[in-house]
Design a protein around this motif. Sequence first.
Motif, short mmCIF file in Angstrom:
data_model
loop_
_atom_site.label_atom_id
_atom_site.label_comp_id
_atom_site.label_asym_id
_atom_site.label_seq_id
_atom_site.Cartn_x
_atom_site.Cartn_y
_atom_site.Cartn_z
N ALA A 92 -13.46 20.37 16.89
CA ALA A 92 -14.15 20.91 18.34
C ALA A 92 -12.83 20.89 19.48
CB ALA A 92 -15.41 20.07 18.62
N ARG A 93 -11.98 19.77 19.10
CA ARG A 93 -10.97 19.58 20.29
C ARG A 93 -9.87 20.66 20.18
NH1 ARG A 93 -10.45 13.48 19.16
NH2 ARG A 93 -10.90 12.45 21.02
N GLU A 241 -7.63 11.99 23.67
CA GLU A 241 -7.16 10.88 22.55
C GLU A 241 -5.93 10.36 23.25
OE1 GLU A 241 -6.18 14.53 19.90
OE2 GLU A 241 -7.66 13.95 21.83
N ARG A 242 -5.17 11.27 23.92
CA ARG A 242 -3.96 11.08 24.22
C ARG A 242 -3.72 10.30 25.76
NH1 ARG A 242 -1.85 16.90 22.87
NH2 ARG A 242 -3.50 17.14 24.19
N VAL A 243 -4.40 11.00 26.82
CA VAL A 243 -4.10 10.51 28.02
C VAL A 243 -5.30 10.18 28.81
CG1 VAL A 243 -3.51 11.76 30.23
CG2 VAL A 243 -2.53 12.51 28.08
N ASP A 259 -9.95 2.87 28.80
CA ASP A 259 -9.02 3.26 27.67
C ASP A 259 -9.98 3.65 26.59
OD1 ASP A 259 -6.34 2.33 28.70
OD2 ASP A 259 -7.29 0.35 28.89
N PRO A 260 -9.73 5.00 26.29
CA PRO A 260 -10.65 5.57 24.99
C PRO A 260 -10.19 4.92 23.82
CG PRO A 260 -9.67 7.41 26.55
CD PRO A 260 -8.98 5.96 27.15
N GLU A 295 -1.62 17.39 30.44
CA GLU A 295 -2.79 18.15 30.56
C GLU A 295 -3.87 17.05 29.93
OE1 GLU A 295 -2.17 21.61 28.59
OE2 GLU A 295 -2.68 20.77 26.47
N ARG A 296 -5.06 17.38 30.17
CA ARG A 296 -6.12 16.43 29.44
C ARG A 296 -7.14 17.54 29.18
NH1 ARG A 296 -9.13 13.58 31.99
NH2 ARG A 296 -9.67 12.12 30.31
#
Length: 358
Positions: A92-93, A241-243, A259-260, A295-296
Amino acid sequence: MEAAGWPEPVVRVQSLSESGAATIPDRYVKPVHDRPSVHNGTTSGSVSIPVVDLSSPDGSAATARAVSEACREWGFFQAVNHGVPRELLRRARAAWRGFFRLPVEAKQRYANSPATYEGYGSRLGVERGAVLDWGDYYFLHLRPPSSLSAADKWPRLPPDLRDATEEYGREVASLCERLMAAMSAGLSVGPGRLQEEFGGAEGAGVCVRVNYYPRCPQPELTLGLSSHSDPGGMTVLLADERVRGLQVRGRGGEWVTVDPIADAFIVNVGDQIQVLTNATYRSVEHRVMVNADAERLSVAMFYNPRSDLPLAPMAELVSPGAPALYKPMTFDEYRLYIRRKGPRGKSQVESLKAHGDR
């Protein structure tokens, strides 16, 4: 871009970001008290939203207690071991990152309007001259199928996007049904009670909003999404998952940066569940920061009550000592406010109050 029902021409934030400008247009500069640069108690690390492990069998009393406590105290929690396949999260991402990397002309054919919000968008609310958020998005109704305005709202590229999104929607909707049962059990009203108020599993609505927050040259002056509580029933967010970027309003009024956890979902109570539970479970303000270096992208799925059912506090949760706090309103009526005004803290749910706070 043509206005297509919007009060002014639509500007794609991604285009602004990619222009190389060192400053953001005035339309995106927030009032001083709303800027993330105002460190009025903003915190991270020492305080965090709860984490709930969903690996126990359905109906587990421990799971119901953990979910209920998180909904009472925070209105937010991170769900781990939720059962949705990791590979599906990645599909999906990847599909939606592929969409937002398409040329603007390819995306523009799916431009949305305030009539349904379905499609490719860059603003919420129709007030002329409003201060805007630094983000683009794609919004779709997944269920019930009759609510889809047109099949051409589905992007043709990337080729896997529709299949991945529909499968993702089915899996997360099933998770929402499990969470609704745990929320109900935590209220001691029976595991199916909230679902019944939503119109049953078949009556519930499912929507997805994919948020894209481009790099911003002045992130201290703006927000990707202004402070708001979600108008629907429940939101299940697959965060970037990164930002980091999501901030939740704590009970003391401070902003807590989330913090995911890898492959977890961030779940939050919406206004409709606050109404149904007579504020036992509460929707909470949250907002999104943007970033100068990255970017997010996040995928938010909204699980909502059937849109034509009048909703009011459940009878089991109302008593002489705890009177009904809210007057009845359908979700169709309720979300019109958001579509007109855009995100405005908790002003809409507060406007429904029939009595003072308990």
